[in-house]
Scaffold this motif. Structure first.
Motif, PDB file in Angstrom:
ATOM      1  N   GLU A 119       0.831  -1.208   0.000  1.00 27.28           N
ATOM      2  CA  GLU A 119       0.000   0.000   0.000  1.00 27.28           C
ATOM      3  C   GLU A 119       0.868   1.262   0.000  1.00 27.28           C
ATOM      4  O   GLU A 119       0.501   2.276  -0.591  1.00 27.28           O
ATOM      5  N   PHE A 120       2.010   1.202   0.667  1.00 28.30           N
ATOM      6  CA  PHE A 120       2.961   2.317   0.665  1.00 28.30           C
ATOM      7  C   PHE A 120       3.346   2.639  -0.776  1.00 28.30           C
ATOM      8  O   PHE A 120       3.295   3.799  -1.202  1.00 28.30           O
ATOM      9  N   LYS A 121       3.665   1.613  -1.529  1.00 27.67           N
ATOM     10  CA  LYS A 121       4.037   1.808  -2.924  1.00 27.67           C
ATOM     11  C   LYS A 121       2.834   2.232  -3.767  1.00 27.67           C
ATOM     12  O   LYS A 121       2.921   3.162  -4.559  1.00 27.67           O
ATOM     13  N   ARG A 122       1.710   1.544  -3.610  1.00 28.07           N
ATOM     14  CA  ARG A 122       0.516   1.843  -4.418  1.00 28.07           C
ATOM     15  C   ARG A 122       0.093   3.305  -4.288  1.00 28.07           C
ATOM     16  O   ARG A 122      -0.130   3.999  -5.276  1.00 28.07           O
ATOM     17  N   LEU A 123      -0.010   3.785  -3.057  1.00 33.36           N
ATOM     18  CA  LEU A 123      -0.456   5.162  -2.831  1.00 33.36           C
ATOM     19  C   LEU A 123       0.516   6.173  -3.431  1.00 33.36           C
ATOM     20  O   LEU A 123       0.102   7.157  -4.055  1.00 33.36           O
ATOM     21  N   ASN A 124       1.797   5.941  -3.262  1.00 36.89           N
ATOM     22  CA  ASN A 124       2.785   6.886  -3.773  1.00 36.89           C
ATOM     23  C   ASN A 124       2.905   6.854  -5.287  1.00 36.89           C
ATOM     24  O   ASN A 124       3.035   7.903  -5.913  1.00 36.89           O
ATOM     25  N   VAL A 125       2.843   5.678  -5.885  1.00 31.55           N
ATOM     26  CA  VAL A 125       2.895   5.592  -7.346  1.00 31.55           C
ATOM     27  C   VAL A 125       1.679   6.283  -7.941  1.00 31.55           C
ATOM     28  O   VAL A 125       1.793   7.020  -8.939  1.00 31.55           O
ATOM     29  N   ALA A 126       0.507   6.107  -7.347  1.00 36.72           N
ATOM     30  CA  ALA A 126      -0.706   6.771  -7.843  1.00 36.72           C
ATOM     31  C   ALA A 126      -0.550   8.287  -7.789  1.00 36.72           C
ATOM     32  O   ALA A 126      -0.853   8.994  -8.766  1.00 36.72           O
ATOM     33  N   TRP A 127      -0.052   8.803  -6.663  1.00 40.27           N
ATOM     34  CA  TRP A 127       0.109  10.248  -6.513  1.00 40.27           C
ATOM     35  C   TRP A 127       1.158  10.779  -7.483  1.00 40.27           C
ATOM     36  O   TRP A 127       0.929  11.770  -8.182  1.00 40.27           O
ATOM     37  N   LEU A 128       2.313  10.122  -7.518  1.00 39.10           N
ATOM     38  CA  LEU A 128       3.391  10.583  -8.402  1.00 39.10           C
ATOM     39  C   LEU A 128       2.963  10.544  -9.866  1.00 39.10           C
ATOM     40  O   LEU A 128       3.255  11.465 -10.624  1.00 39.10           O
ATOM     41  N   SER A 129       2.283   9.487 -10.264  1.00 39.88           N
ATOM     42  CA  SER A 129       1.854   9.344 -11.664  1.00 39.88           C
ATOM     43  C   SER A 129       0.825  10.395 -12.051  1.00 39.88           C
ATOM     44  O   SER A 129       0.784  10.841 -13.197  1.00 39.88           O
ATOM     45  N   LYS A 130       0.005  10.809 -11.101  1.00 39.49           N
ATOM     46  CA  LYS A 130      -1.018  11.821 -11.384  1.00 39.49           C
ATOM     47  C   LYS A 130      -0.393  13.198 -11.618  1.00 39.49           C
ATOM     48  O   LYS A 130      -0.801  13.927 -12.521  1.00 39.49           O
ATOM     49  N   TYR A 131       0.599  13.560 -10.802  1.00 47.36           N
ATOM     50  CA  TYR A 131       1.138  14.911 -10.858  1.00 47.36           C
ATOM     51  C   TYR A 131       2.491  15.026 -11.562  1.00 47.36           C
ATOM     52  O   TYR A 131       2.819  16.078 -12.096  1.00 47.36           O
ATOM     53  N   PHE A 132       3.289  13.996 -11.531  1.00 44.04           N
ATOM     54  CA  PHE A 132       4.645  14.050 -12.084  1.00 44.04           C
ATOM     55  C   PHE A 132       4.952  12.743 -12.796  1.00 44.04           C
ATOM     56  O   PHE A 132       4.216  12.340 -13.667  1.00 44.04           O
ATOM     57  N   ARG A 133       6.021  12.098 -12.379  1.00 42.37           N
ATOM     58  CA  ARG A 133       6.375  10.767 -12.855  1.00 42.37           C
ATOM     59  C   ARG A 133       7.170  10.085 -11.750  1.00 42.37           C
ATOM     60  O   ARG A 133       7.739  10.745 -10.891  1.00 42.37           O
ATOM     61  N   VAL A 134       7.189   8.767 -11.788  1.00 46.23           N
ATOM     62  CA  VAL A 134       7.963   8.006 -10.813  1.00 46.23           C
ATOM     63  C   VAL A 134       9.412   8.033 -11.274  1.00 46.23           C
ATOM     64  O   VAL A 134       9.731   7.604 -12.379  1.00 46.23           O
ATOM     65  N   GLU A 135      10.278   8.577 -10.426  1.00 45.87           N
ATOM     66  CA  GLU A 135      11.700   8.710 -10.754  1.00 45.87           C
ATOM     67  C   GLU A 135      12.478   7.509 -10.219  1.00 45.87           C
ATOM     68  O   GLU A 135      11.982   6.779  -9.349  1.00 45.87           O
ATOM     69  N   PRO A 136      13.705   7.302 -10.690  1.00 44.35           N
ATOM     70  CA  PRO A 136      14.516   6.185 -10.185  1.00 44.35           C
ATOM     71  C   PRO A 136      14.658   6.166  -8.661  1.00 44.35           C
ATOM     72  O   PRO A 136      14.596   5.093  -8.049  1.00 44.35           O
ATOM     73  N   ILE A 137      14.815   7.324  -8.024  1.00 40.38           N
ATOM     74  CA  ILE A 137      14.927   7.349  -6.559  1.00 40.38           C
ATOM     75  C   ILE A 137      13.635   6.855  -5.915  1.00 40.38           C
ATOM     76  O   ILE A 137      13.658   6.169  -4.894  1.00 40.38           O
ATOM     77  N   ASP A 138      12.487   7.196  -6.519  1.00 43.27           N
ATOM     78  CA  ASP A 138      11.201   6.718  -6.002  1.00 43.27           C
ATOM     79  C   ASP A 138      11.110   5.200  -6.130  1.00 43.27           C
ATOM     80  O   ASP A 138      10.680   4.514  -5.201  1.00 43.27           O
ATOM     81  N   GLU A 139      11.491   4.686  -7.278  1.00 45.95           N
ATOM     82  CA  GLU A 139      11.455   3.240  -7.496  1.00 45.95           C
ATOM     83  C   GLU A 139      12.299   2.516  -6.459  1.00 45.95           C
ATOM     84  O   GLU A 139      11.891   1.493  -5.920  1.00 45.95           O
ATOM     85  N   ARG A 140      13.483   3.063  -6.174  1.00 41.48           N
ATOM     86  CA  ARG A 140      14.380   2.437  -5.202  1.00 41.48           C
ATOM     87  C   ARG A 140      13.768   2.440  -3.806  1.00 41.48           C
ATOM     88  O   ARG A 140      13.717   1.424  -3.126  1.00 41.48           O
ATOM     89  N   VAL A 141      13.266   3.585  -3.361  1.00 40.63           N
ATOM     90  CA  VAL A 141      12.705   3.709  -2.012  1.00 40.63           C
ATOM     91  C   VAL A 141      11.407   2.915  -1.883  1.00 40.63           C
ATOM     92  O   VAL A 141      11.220   2.184  -0.906  1.00 40.63           O
ATOM     93  N   LEU A 142      10.520   3.041  -2.847  1.00 42.08           N
ATOM     94  CA  LEU A 142       9.237   2.345  -2.781  1.00 42.08           C
ATOM     95  C   LEU A 142       9.386   0.836  -2.969  1.00 42.08           C
ATOM     96  O   LEU A 142       8.596   0.061  -2.449  1.00 42.08           O
ATOM     97  N   GLY A 143      10.408   0.426  -3.681  1.00 48.05           N
ATOM     98  CA  GLY A 143      10.642  -0.987  -3.909  1.00 48.05           C
ATOM     99  C   GLY A 143      11.333  -1.701  -2.769  1.00 48.05           C
ATOM    100  O   GLY A 143      11.277  -2.924  -2.662  1.00 48.05           O
ATOM    101  N   ASN A 144      11.990  -0.938  -1.902  1.00 50.65           N
ATOM    102  CA  ASN A 144      12.719  -1.553  -0.795  1.00 50.65           C
ATOM    103  C   ASN A 144      12.709  -0.632   0.427  1.00 50.65           C
ATOM    104  O   ASN A 144      13.755  -0.159   0.874  1.00 50.65           O
ATOM    105  N   PRO A 145      11.527  -0.350   0.962  1.00 52.67           N
ATOM    106  CA  PRO A 145      11.450   0.594   2.081  1.00 52.67           C
ATOM    107  C   PRO A 145      12.150   0.096   3.351  1.00 52.67           C
ATOM    108  O   PRO A 145      12.597   0.903   4.155  1.00 52.67           O
ATOM    109  N   GLU A 146      12.254  -1.211   3.510  1.00 53.30           N
ATOM    110  CA  GLU A 146      12.932  -1.736   4.699  1.00 53.30           C
ATOM    111  C   GLU A 146      14.383  -1.270   4.742  1.00 53.30           C
ATOM    112  O   GLU A 146      14.859  -0.823   5.788  1.00 53.30           O
ATOM    113  N   ASP A 147      15.095  -1.373   3.614  1.00 53.07           N
ATOM    114  CA  ASP A 147      16.492  -0.940   3.577  1.00 53.07           C
ATOM    115  C   ASP A 147      16.631   0.576   3.439  1.00 53.07           C
ATOM    116  O   ASP A 147      17.496   1.187   4.058  1.00 53.07           O
ATOM    117  N   GLU A 148      15.787   1.177   2.621  1.00 49.23           N
ATOM    118  CA  GLU A 148      15.922   2.599   2.307  1.00 49.23           C
ATOM    119  C   GLU A 148      15.438   3.519   3.430  1.00 49.23           C
ATOM    120  O   GLU A 148      15.895   4.649   3.540  1.00 49.23           O
TER     121      GLU A 148
END
Length: 169
Positions: A39-68
């Motif tokens: 859900e952390f990823k889903r909500l953020n990807v939806a917001w980012l996609s609506k207003y901007f775009r998902v950037e590589p830093i977003d992909e890294r953080v949203l894909g591995n929040p435990e480490d990031e």
């Protein structure tokens, strides 16, 4: 056993999730629970996609929040109505301070003050953890968000860190 400091690393499991607040309208804010990781990823990807775009830093953080975020001493908060995740925000450790990041509220639940409550909870948690300040990166075209941040005491400073292409403030 040797004598020396022991470093305890957070293991993100459901038992470590903690209720921070419950509101009269049924909204609850909790700390990270791995059952809500997607859900952390889903909500953020939806917001980012609506207003901007998902950037590589977003992909890294949203894909591995435990480490990031979590293993470095940060936190992810979830806003829930019953068992539905309706919003999220993260405190990402950044050299002794926290970056307030990845704040999103499901479109179906916007306009009810959930974002403000998440921001309140995140600021309070950062204070509890001794953060001398919070930093966040935003975009001036998001007038309501920038105004909300100003009400919470955030002040605009020159943008030096260009980690997000979408940010100008």
């Amino acid at each position: 056993m040797g004598s020396g400091a022991v470093e305890i690393e957070r293991t993100p499991d459901a038992a470590s999730a903690r209720l921070l607040r419950t509101f009269e309208d049924g909204l609850r804010i909790i700390t990270f629970d791995p059952r809500h990781r997607d859900e952390f990823k889903r909500l953020n990807v939806a917001w980012l996609s609506k207003y901007f775009r998902v950037e590589p830093i977003d992909e890294r953080v949203l894909g591995n929040p435990e480490d990031e975020i979590l293993r470095g001493g940060g936190e992810i908060l979830f806003a829930l109505v019953e068992d539905e995740v309706v919003g999220t925000v993260a405190l990402k450790p950044e050299g002794g301070i926290f970056e307030l990041t990845k704040m999103a509220v499901d479109e179906r639940w916007q306009g009810r003050g959930f974002g403000k409550r998440l921001l309140d909870a995140a600021c309070e948690l950062a204070r509890e953890r001794g953060a001398p300040k919070l930093v966040l990166y935003s975009q001036r075209t998001l007038k309501a968000a920038v105004a909300m941040y100003a009400k919470y005491g955030f002040v605009e400073v020159p943008l030096v860190d260009k980690r997000y292409a979408r940010c100008n403030v």
